[in-house]
Design a protein around this motif. Structure first.
Motif, mmCIF file in Angstrom:
data_model
loop_
_atom_site.group_PDB
_atom_site.id
_atom_site.type_symbol
_atom_site.label_atom_id
_atom_site.label_comp_id
_atom_site.label_asym_id
_atom_site.label_seq_id
_atom_site.Cartn_x
_atom_site.Cartn_y
_atom_site.Cartn_z
ATOM 1 N N GLY A 22 75.145 7.032 -0.880
ATOM 2 C CA GLY A 22 76.154 6.696 0.130
ATOM 3 C C GLY A 22 75.553 6.192 1.415
ATOM 4 O O GLY A 22 74.564 5.440 1.383
ATOM 5 N N TRP A 23 76.152 6.586 2.527
ATOM 6 C CA TRP A 23 75.811 6.036 3.839
ATOM 7 C C TRP A 23 75.716 7.138 4.890
ATOM 8 O O TRP A 23 76.445 8.133 4.816
ATOM 9 N N VAL A 24 74.883 6.881 5.870
ATOM 10 C CA VAL A 24 74.667 7.836 6.953
ATOM 11 C C VAL A 24 75.717 7.608 8.036
ATOM 12 O O VAL A 24 75.940 6.465 8.446
ATOM 13 N N THR A 25 76.383 8.674 8.473
ATOM 14 C CA THR A 25 77.296 8.457 9.603
ATOM 15 C C THR A 25 76.673 8.915 10.920
ATOM 16 O O THR A 25 77.007 8.396 11.971
ATOM 17 N N HIS A 26 75.745 9.866 10.840
ATOM 18 C CA HIS A 26 75.167 10.394 12.075
ATOM 19 C C HIS A 26 73.945 11.232 11.710
ATOM 20 O O HIS A 26 73.934 11.869 10.656
ATOM 21 N N VAL A 27 72.939 11.230 12.551
ATOM 22 C CA VAL A 27 71.766 12.083 12.322
ATOM 23 C C VAL A 27 71.443 12.847 13.588
ATOM 24 O O VAL A 27 71.475 12.278 14.680
ATOM 25 N N ARG A 28 71.200 14.126 13.444
ATOM 26 C CA ARG A 28 70.679 14.871 14.596
ATOM 27 C C ARG A 28 69.634 15.853 14.076
ATOM 28 O O ARG A 28 69.618 16.206 12.888
ATOM 29 N N GLY A 29 68.760 16.272 14.966
ATOM 30 C CA GLY A 29 67.743 17.216 14.538
ATOM 31 C C GLY A 29 66.578 17.234 15.498
ATOM 32 O O GLY A 29 66.626 16.600 16.559
ATOM 33 N N SER A 30 65.583 17.962 15.122
ATOM 34 C CA SER A 30 64.408 18.044 15.981
ATOM 35 C C SER A 30 63.219 18.214 15.058
ATOM 36 O O SER A 30 63.368 18.128 13.841
ATOM 37 N N GLY A 31 62.078 18.472 15.600
ATOM 38 C CA GLY A 31 60.809 18.555 14.870
ATOM 39 C C GLY A 31 60.868 19.030 13.421
ATOM 40 O O GLY A 31 60.398 18.340 12.530
ATOM 41 N N LYS A 32 61.557 20.155 13.154
ATOM 42 C CA LYS A 32 61.392 20.754 11.824
ATOM 43 C C LYS A 32 62.530 20.490 10.847
ATOM 44 O O LYS A 32 62.366 20.581 9.644
ATOM 45 N N VAL A 33 63.706 20.194 11.381
ATOM 46 C CA VAL A 33 64.843 20.022 10.470
ATOM 47 C C VAL A 33 65.816 18.962 11.003
ATOM 48 O O VAL A 33 66.064 18.878 12.215
ATOM 49 N N TYR A 34 66.314 18.141 10.074
ATOM 50 C CA TYR A 34 67.293 17.107 10.437
ATOM 51 C C TYR A 34 68.585 17.316 9.654
ATOM 52 O O TYR A 34 68.557 17.712 8.483
ATOM 53 N N PHE A 35 69.705 17.054 10.334
ATOM 54 C CA PHE A 35 71.022 17.154 9.709
ATOM 55 C C PHE A 35 71.592 15.740 9.604
ATOM 56 O O PHE A 35 71.799 15.088 10.624
ATOM 57 N N VAL A 36 71.787 15.302 8.392
ATOM 58 C CA VAL A 36 72.308 13.954 8.166
ATOM 59 C C VAL A 36 73.774 14.086 7.760
ATOM 60 O O VAL A 36 74.088 14.697 6.739
ATOM 61 N N GLN A 37 74.664 13.538 8.591
ATOM 62 C CA GLN A 37 76.077 13.495 8.194
ATOM 63 C C GLN A 37 76.203 12.290 7.264
ATOM 64 O O GLN A 37 75.766 11.187 7.593
ATOM 65 N N PHE A 38 76.817 12.530 6.115
ATOM 66 C CA PHE A 38 76.709 11.571 5.017
ATOM 67 C C PHE A 38 78.072 11.381 4.355
ATOM 68 O O PHE A 38 78.846 12.334 4.215
ATOM 69 N N ARG A 39 78.363 10.152 3.980
ATOM 70 C CA ARG A 39 79.633 9.890 3.280
ATOM 71 C C ARG A 39 79.360 9.025 2.061
ATOM 72 O O ARG A 39 78.388 8.254 2.053
ATOM 73 N N ASP A 40 80.208 9.148 1.054
ATOM 74 C CA ASP A 40 80.019 8.308 -0.143
ATOM 75 C C ASP A 40 81.313 7.619 -0.559
ATOM 76 O O ASP A 40 81.418 7.092 -1.660
ATOM 77 N N GLY A 41 82.301 7.621 0.310
ATOM 78 C CA GLY A 41 83.580 6.993 -0.027
ATOM 79 C C GLY A 41 84.593 7.986 -0.559
ATOM 80 O O GLY A 41 85.789 7.753 -0.485
ATOM 81 N N THR A 42 84.112 9.107 -1.101
ATOM 82 C CA THR A 42 85.062 10.116 -1.599
ATOM 83 C C THR A 42 85.102 11.324 -0.685
ATOM 84 O O THR A 42 85.889 12.241 -0.908
ATOM 85 N N GLY A 43 84.221 11.341 0.324
ATOM 86 C CA GLY A 43 84.212 12.477 1.234
ATOM 87 C C GLY A 43 83.019 12.425 2.163
ATOM 88 O O GLY A 43 82.244 11.451 2.154
ATOM 89 N N PHE A 44 82.943 13.440 2.997
ATOM 90 C CA PHE A 44 81.864 13.540 3.978
ATOM 91 C C PHE A 44 81.185 14.885 3.757
ATOM 92 O O PHE A 44 81.855 15.896 3.551
ATOM 93 N N VAL A 45 79.834 14.919 3.810
ATOM 94 C CA VAL A 45 79.128 16.199 3.643
ATOM 95 C C VAL A 45 77.860 16.175 4.502
ATOM 96 O O VAL A 45 77.338 15.101 4.834
ATOM 97 N N GLN A 46 77.392 17.360 4.861
ATOM 98 C CA GLN A 46 76.161 17.452 5.645
ATOM 99 C C GLN A 46 74.967 17.614 4.712
ATOM 100 O O GLN A 46 74.970 18.464 3.828
ATOM 101 N N ILE A 47 73.942 16.802 4.964
ATOM 102 C CA ILE A 47 72.688 16.916 4.209
ATOM 103 C C ILE A 47 71.661 17.548 5.148
ATOM 104 O O ILE A 47 71.468 17.053 6.261
ATOM 105 N N VAL A 48 71.040 18.600 4.687
ATOM 106 C CA VAL A 48 70.031 19.261 5.518
ATOM 107 C C VAL A 48 68.659 18.914 4.971
ATOM 108 O O VAL A 48 68.423 18.989 3.764
ATOM 109 N N SER A 49 67.771 18.516 5.882
ATOM 110 C CA SER A 49 66.466 18.100 5.424
ATOM 111 C C SER A 49 65.403 18.752 6.300
ATOM 112 O O SER A 49 65.198 18.366 7.448
ATOM 113 N N GLY A 50 64.733 19.730 5.761
ATOM 114 C CA GLY A 50 63.680 20.426 6.496
ATOM 115 C C GLY A 50 62.331 19.778 6.217
ATOM 116 O O GLY A 50 62.126 19.173 5.157
#
Ligand code: 4AD
Ligand code: MG
Length: 432
Positions: A22-50
């Motif tokens: 899908g596609w990224v709607t927003h990214v926030r985070g800092s040194g150790k972990v990033y939160f990617v707000q993500f959509r694929d057309g059927t919904g929106f979900v948060q992706i956590v990436s440490g």
């Protein structure tokens, strides 16, 4: 490249590994972990990436992800009480598919004209996505309603040789050596079809060259038009009331999430779904308008403001019937009791939204119809095919047209019809 999981089905996959795209709607985070707000057309979900969850070079890429970049994600669905959905995805791989630079629509407020210019991108936003999802469900409810009631879908043409709803709103286009008009309504064709199928309906685009920049008018809009042989105005009203109830029930059942996102108060929709509609004659509706202090006279046609006055008197849709003959098209059946009125009806949506349905019983008498055609300055030769429907086995029949966009505007409580379709056509808008 066929198998992937859609966000819509993620809650059934808690604890499992999934592949998302899908596609990224927003990214926030800092040194150790990033939160990617993500959509694929059927919904929106948060992706956590440490930093320790994904390979180092991917983590570096994630830091620089931009709004609307496209990505593929492999990760595990985990419960998370703080996430908006109650779960989120812990990524183990994120692959950049295409990087977006300078996406024109930012989370800040933009004017509607600006957003309309970027409509092809704007439809990705949660609010527009919710409206278009509800539109999809309304269309689904409409098809189910007719398909489960013995109707046959008969598609009406878009190029037509004659008018149906008055010459002032016809779009003409060259057609080899002659002129064609974009269909204003499939009705005349459905009148022929109902004598072939008993119950027929068409559902497609219709066109009106109405250079009126109101909140209710589009130049291209979708209409569903049922037509039934051996049916009178009373049967028509019951069919129309049932349709509007089926639509509201379907949306209340399937679109709770979208209605909430749009902050729609659903009280009027619930009353519509479950209770009989109000009914007033045109003559009584005129009294309501006059009582509000308006100089409106019997015989005038309702404008949007008049419909709002009448509609606002009721907490549910109101059926207005028996309009003056003089303001209605040639095909309407004259009342046997009072030749000054026709056996037609409009349904006005509650909450001031005005007309969403227009229809009624049709004139089945060949001679009366021929006279009406002449009286409106039209040529019986042009309508010869239509008059054949009366020449060969004429029967009482009735039908109506429900405007999809006006219905979507009301159900979503939108101030204007321009957001009710993906690519609306208005007098001043032919792009994108
Ligand atoms: O009332 P209308 O003009 O009726 C007909 O066209 C009939 N021939 C239908 C029939 O009996 N088969 O249009 C029907 C509905 C309206 O109630 C409204 O919802 C919608 O079509 N409509 C429009 N919607 C958006 N923009 C416009 N310019 C519209 N004109 C009509
Ligand atoms: Mg109308």
């Amino acid at each position: 490249m066929l198998q992937k999981t859609y966000i819509r089905h993620l809650k059934e996959k808690i604890g499992e590994d999934v592949d998302l795209a899908g596609w990224v709607t927003h990214v926030r985070g800092s040194g150790k972990v990033y939160f990617v707000q993500f959509r694929d057309g059927t919904g929106f979900v948060q992706i956590v990436s440490g930093a320790s969850d994904v390979p180092a070079e991917e983590f570096e890429m994630i830091k620089h992800l931009t709004q609307e970049s496209s990505i593929r994600v492999h990760g595990k669905v985990v419960e998370s009480p703080k996430a908006p959905l109650g779960f989120e995805v812990i990524a183990s791989h994120i692959e950049l598919v295409s990087k977006t630079e300078n996406y024109p629509i930012s989370p800040k407020e933009h004017g509607t004209d600006f957003l309309m210019d970027w409509r092809h991108l704007w439809i990705r936003s949660p609010r527009e996505h919710a409206i278009l999802t509800i539109r999809h469900h309304i269309a689904q409810a409409i098809r189910e309603y007719f398909d489960s009631r013995d109707f046959t879908l008969v598609d009406a043409p878009i190029f037509t040789p004659n008018e149906c709803e008055g010459s002032s709103t016809l779009f003409a286009t060259p057609y080899f050596d002659s002129t064609a008009y974009l269909s204003q309504s499939g009705q005349l064709y459905m009148e022929a079809a109902c004598q072939a199928f008993g119950r027929a309906y068409c559902f497609g685009p219709t066109f009106r060259a109405e250079n009126s920049n109101t909140r209710r008018h589009l130049t291209e809009f979708w209409m569903v038009e049922p037509e039934v042989a051996y049916m009178d105005l009373e049967g028509d009203i019951e069919l129309a009331e049932g349709l509007v109830q089926a639509i509201t029930k379907h949306v209340l059942t399937h679109n709770a999430h979208e209605l909430k996102l749009l902050e729609r108060d659903t009280k009027a929709l619930e009353i519509t779904a479950n209770e009989p509609f109000a009914r007033v004659s045109y003559t009584d509706a005129v009294k309501i308008i006059q009582d509000s202090g308006s100089p409106f006279k019997w015989g005038d046609d309702f404008g949007g403001a008049d419909e709002t006055i009448v509609g606002s008197k009721f907490n549910r849709p109101v059926i207005v019937y028996d309009y003056p003959t003089g303001i209605k098209p040639f095909y309407m059946k004259k009342s046997a009791e009072n030749p000054k009125v026709v056996r037609n009806m409009d349904i006005l949506a509650p909450e001031g939204f005005g007309e969403i349905i227009g229809g009624g019983q049709r004139e089945e008498d060949l001679n009366v119809l021929e006279e009406a055609i002449k009286k409106q300055g039209l040529s019986p030769e042009t309508y010869s095919w239509y008059l054949d429907v009366r020449r060969y086995g004429s029967v009482p029949h009735a039908g109506f047209g429900l405007g999809l966009e006006r219905t979507v505007a009301w159900i979503c409580n939108l101030p204007h019809v321009r957001e009710t379709g993906a690519f609306p056509r208005l007098p001043n808008r032919l792009k994108p």
